[in-house]
Design a protein around this motif. Structure first.
Motif, PDB file in Angstrom:
ATOM      1  N   THR A  59       3.588   6.976  -9.466  1.00 15.63           N
ATOM      2  CA  THR A  59       3.713   7.835 -10.635  1.00 15.63           C
ATOM      3  C   THR A  59       4.291   9.173 -10.205  1.00 15.63           C
ATOM      4  O   THR A  59       3.743   9.828  -9.312  1.00 15.63           O
ATOM      5  N   VAL A  60       5.405   9.536 -10.823  1.00 15.61           N
ATOM      6  CA  VAL A  60       6.055  10.804 -10.511  1.00 15.61           C
ATOM      7  C   VAL A  60       5.938  11.696 -11.744  1.00 15.61           C
ATOM      8  O   VAL A  60       6.549  11.433 -12.777  1.00 15.61           O
ATOM      9  N   SER A  61       5.133  12.728 -11.621  1.00 14.07           N
ATOM     10  CA  SER A  61       4.854  13.582 -12.768  1.00 14.07           C
ATOM     11  C   SER A  61       4.375  14.943 -12.308  1.00 14.07           C
ATOM     12  O   SER A  61       3.699  15.057 -11.278  1.00 14.07           O
ATOM     13  N   SER A  62       4.717  15.947 -13.094  1.00 15.44           N
ATOM     14  CA  SER A  62       4.224  17.295 -12.801  1.00 15.44           C
ATOM     15  C   SER A  62       2.949  17.585 -13.586  1.00 15.44           C
ATOM     16  O   SER A  62       2.373  18.663 -13.451  1.00 15.44           O
TER      17      SER A  62
ATOM     18  N   SER B 219       0.851  -1.187   0.000  1.00 14.84           N
ATOM     19  CA  SER B 219       0.000   0.000   0.000  1.00 14.84           C
ATOM     20  C   SER B 219       0.885   1.234   0.000  1.00 14.84           C
ATOM     21  O   SER B 219       2.091   1.141   0.272  1.00 14.84           O
ATOM     22  N   GLY B 220       0.280   2.381  -0.307  1.00 14.11           N
ATOM     23  CA  GLY B 220       1.004   3.639  -0.192  1.00 14.11           C
ATOM     24  C   GLY B 220       1.418   4.287  -1.497  1.00 14.11           C
ATOM     25  O   GLY B 220       1.991   5.371  -1.489  1.00 14.11           O
ATOM     26  N   GLY B 221       1.132   3.644  -2.616  1.00 13.97           N
ATOM     27  CA  GLY B 221       1.497   4.258  -3.887  1.00 13.97           C
ATOM     28  C   GLY B 221       0.608   5.435  -4.214  1.00 13.97           C
ATOM     29  O   GLY B 221      -0.355   5.735  -3.496  1.00 13.97           O
ATOM     30  N   GLY B 222       0.922   6.117  -5.315  1.00 11.29           N
ATOM     31  CA  GLY B 222       0.112   7.250  -5.724  1.00 11.29           C
ATOM     32  C   GLY B 222       0.826   8.133  -6.717  1.00 11.29           C
ATOM     33  O   GLY B 222       1.888   7.768  -7.249  1.00 11.29           O
ATOM     34  N   LEU B 223       0.231   9.292  -6.950  1.00 10.54           N
ATOM     35  CA  LEU B 223       0.786  10.286  -7.867  1.00 10.54           C
ATOM     36  C   LEU B 223       1.462  11.381  -7.061  1.00 10.54           C
ATOM     37  O   LEU B 223       0.859  11.925  -6.127  1.00 10.54           O
ATOM     38  N   VAL B 224       2.684  11.695  -7.402  1.00  4.99           N
ATOM     39  CA  VAL B 224       3.432  12.718  -6.682  1.00  4.99           C
ATOM     40  C   VAL B 224       4.251  13.529  -7.678  1.00  4.99           C
ATOM     41  O   VAL B 224       4.646  13.010  -8.731  1.00  4.99           O
ATOM     42  N   GLN B 225       4.494  14.777  -7.351  1.00  5.79           N
ATOM     43  CA  GLN B 225       5.305  15.638  -8.211  1.00  5.79           C
ATOM     44  C   GLN B 225       6.788  15.322  -8.036  1.00  5.79           C
ATOM     45  O   GLN B 225       7.199  14.812  -6.983  1.00  5.79           O
ATOM     46  N   PRO B 226       7.594  15.619  -9.037  1.00  5.83           N
ATOM     47  CA  PRO B 226       9.048  15.434  -8.888  1.00  5.83           C
ATOM     48  C   PRO B 226       9.560  16.151  -7.639  1.00  5.83           C
ATOM     49  O   PRO B 226       9.152  17.289  -7.341  1.00  5.83           O
ATOM     50  N   GLY B 227      10.430  15.463  -6.925  1.00  7.36           N
ATOM     51  CA  GLY B 227      10.939  15.991  -5.666  1.00  7.36           C
ATOM     52  C   GLY B 227      10.093  15.618  -4.468  1.00  7.36           C
ATOM     53  O   GLY B 227      10.483  15.879  -3.319  1.00  7.36           O
TER      54      GLY B 227
ATOM     55  N   MET C  88      10.454   6.864   0.257  1.00  9.18           N
ATOM     56  CA  MET C  88      10.997   7.377  -1.001  1.00  9.18           C
ATOM     57  C   MET C  88      10.950   8.897  -0.987  1.00  9.18           C
ATOM     58  O   MET C  88       9.878   9.491  -0.986  1.00  9.18           O
ATOM     59  N   ASN C  89      12.134   9.498  -0.957  1.00  8.23           N
ATOM     60  CA  ASN C  89      12.259  10.948  -0.974  1.00  8.23           C
ATOM     61  C   ASN C  89      12.891  11.389  -2.297  1.00  8.23           C
ATOM     62  O   ASN C  89      13.536  10.585  -2.973  1.00  8.23           O
ATOM     63  N   GLY C  90      12.726  12.645  -2.627  1.00  3.16           N
ATOM     64  CA  GLY C  90      13.346  13.162  -3.844  1.00  3.16           C
ATOM     65  C   GLY C  90      12.963  12.380  -5.076  1.00  3.16           C
ATOM     66  O   GLY C  90      13.804  12.085  -5.924  1.00  3.16           O
ATOM     67  N   LEU C  91      11.683  12.055  -5.205  1.00  2.00           N
ATOM     68  CA  LEU C  91      11.245  11.205  -6.308  1.00  2.00           C
ATOM     69  C   LEU C  91      11.468  11.870  -7.662  1.00  2.00           C
ATOM     70  O   LEU C  91      11.329  13.096  -7.795  1.00  2.00           O
ATOM     71  N   LYS C  92      11.806  11.053  -8.635  1.00  7.64           N
ATOM     72  CA  LYS C  92      12.080  11.504  -9.996  1.00  7.64           C
ATOM     73  C   LYS C  92      11.120  10.807 -10.959  1.00  7.64           C
ATOM     74  O   LYS C  92      10.631   9.718 -10.670  1.00  7.64           O
ATOM     75  N   PRO C  93      10.879  11.397 -12.103  1.00  5.13           N
ATOM     76  CA  PRO C  93       9.994  10.751 -13.083  1.00  5.13           C
ATOM     77  C   PRO C  93      10.439   9.331 -13.431  1.00  5.13           C
ATOM     78  O   PRO C  93       9.592   8.461 -13.674  1.00  5.13           O
ATOM     79  N   GLU C  94      11.743   9.089 -13.430  1.00  2.00           N
ATOM     80  CA  GLU C  94      12.239   7.751 -13.744  1.00  2.00           C
ATOM     81  C   GLU C  94      11.966   6.727 -12.646  1.00  2.00           C
ATOM     82  O   GLU C  94      12.222   5.535 -12.836  1.00  2.00           O
ATOM     83  N   ASP C  95      11.448   7.164 -11.516  1.00  4.28           N
ATOM     84  CA  ASP C  95      11.036   6.237 -10.465  1.00  4.28           C
ATOM     85  C   ASP C  95       9.626   5.703 -10.712  1.00  4.28           C
ATOM     86  O   ASP C  95       9.159   4.819  -9.989  1.00  4.28           O
ATOM     87  N   THR C  96       8.944   6.233 -11.712  1.00  4.59           N
ATOM     88  CA  THR C  96       7.596   5.782 -12.020  1.00  4.59           C
ATOM     89  C   THR C  96       7.592   4.309 -12.405  1.00  4.59           C
ATOM     90  O   THR C  96       8.330   3.889 -13.293  1.00  4.59           O
TER      91      THR C  96
END
Length: 126
Positions: free
Chosen positions: A123-126, A7-15, A81-89
Motif C-alpha cells: 500500500t502506497v499512501s500518504s 514476504s516484505g509487503g507493507g504500507l509506505v509513503q509515495p517515493g 521497489m523504489n520510488g513507489l507511487k500510489p498506483e503501485d498499490t
C-alpha cells in the motif's frame, strides 16, 4: 512439494522503498516472476526472470524503479521497489511457470502462470 511464500509487503509513503522476497521450493529450472492485482483491476505481470536464459523483463510502468533478482543458493527471488507511487498499490504475488515469461508482462489475459503464492499487500499512501 512446490511452494511459493512471499514476504516484505507493507504500507509506505509515495517515493518510498520496499523489498519483496519469495521463497521458492521445488521450482528448480522454472521461470519465476511477480504479478500484482489491485482492487477492481486485472492481474498485471510486473517483472520476471526466465529460467533457461536468465532474461529479465519489466512492465513499462515500473522500469527504472523496480529490480527483480534471484539468489539460486537460497532459492529466493526478490523485487526491489523504489520510488513507489500510489498506483503501485496492489497485492503482489510471486509466480512460477515452466517456460518463457516474456508474454506474461502486462495484463495477464491469454497467458498466465501455473503456480503462485498467497500474495503480500503493498500500500502506497500518504
Amino acid at each position: 512439494q512446490v511452494q511459493l511464500v512471499e514476504s516484505g509487503g507493507g504500507l509506505v509513503q509515495p517515493g518510498g522503498t520496499l523489498r519483496l522476497s519469495c521463497a521458492a521450493s521445488g521450482f528448480r529450472g522454472y521461470t519465476l516472476g511477480w504479478f500484482r492485482q489491485a482492487p477492481g483491476k486485472e492481474r498485471e505481470g510486473v517483472a520476471c526472470i526466465n529460467g533457461p536464459s536468465g532474461s529479465i523483463y519489466y512492465v513499462d510502468s515500473v522500469k527504472g524503479r523496480f529490480t527483480i533478482s534471484s539468489d539460486s543458493a537460497e532459492n529466493t527471488i526478490y523485487l526491489q521497489m523504489n520510488g513507489l507511487k500510489p498506483e503501485d498499490t496492489a497485492v503482489y504475488y510471486c509466480a512460477a511457470i515452466k517456460g518463457d515469461c516474456a508474454l506474461r508482462i502486462g495484463p495477464l489475459r491469454r497467458y498466465t502462470y501455473d503456480y503462485w503464492g498467497q500474495g503480500t499487500q503493498v500500500t502506497v499512501s500518504s
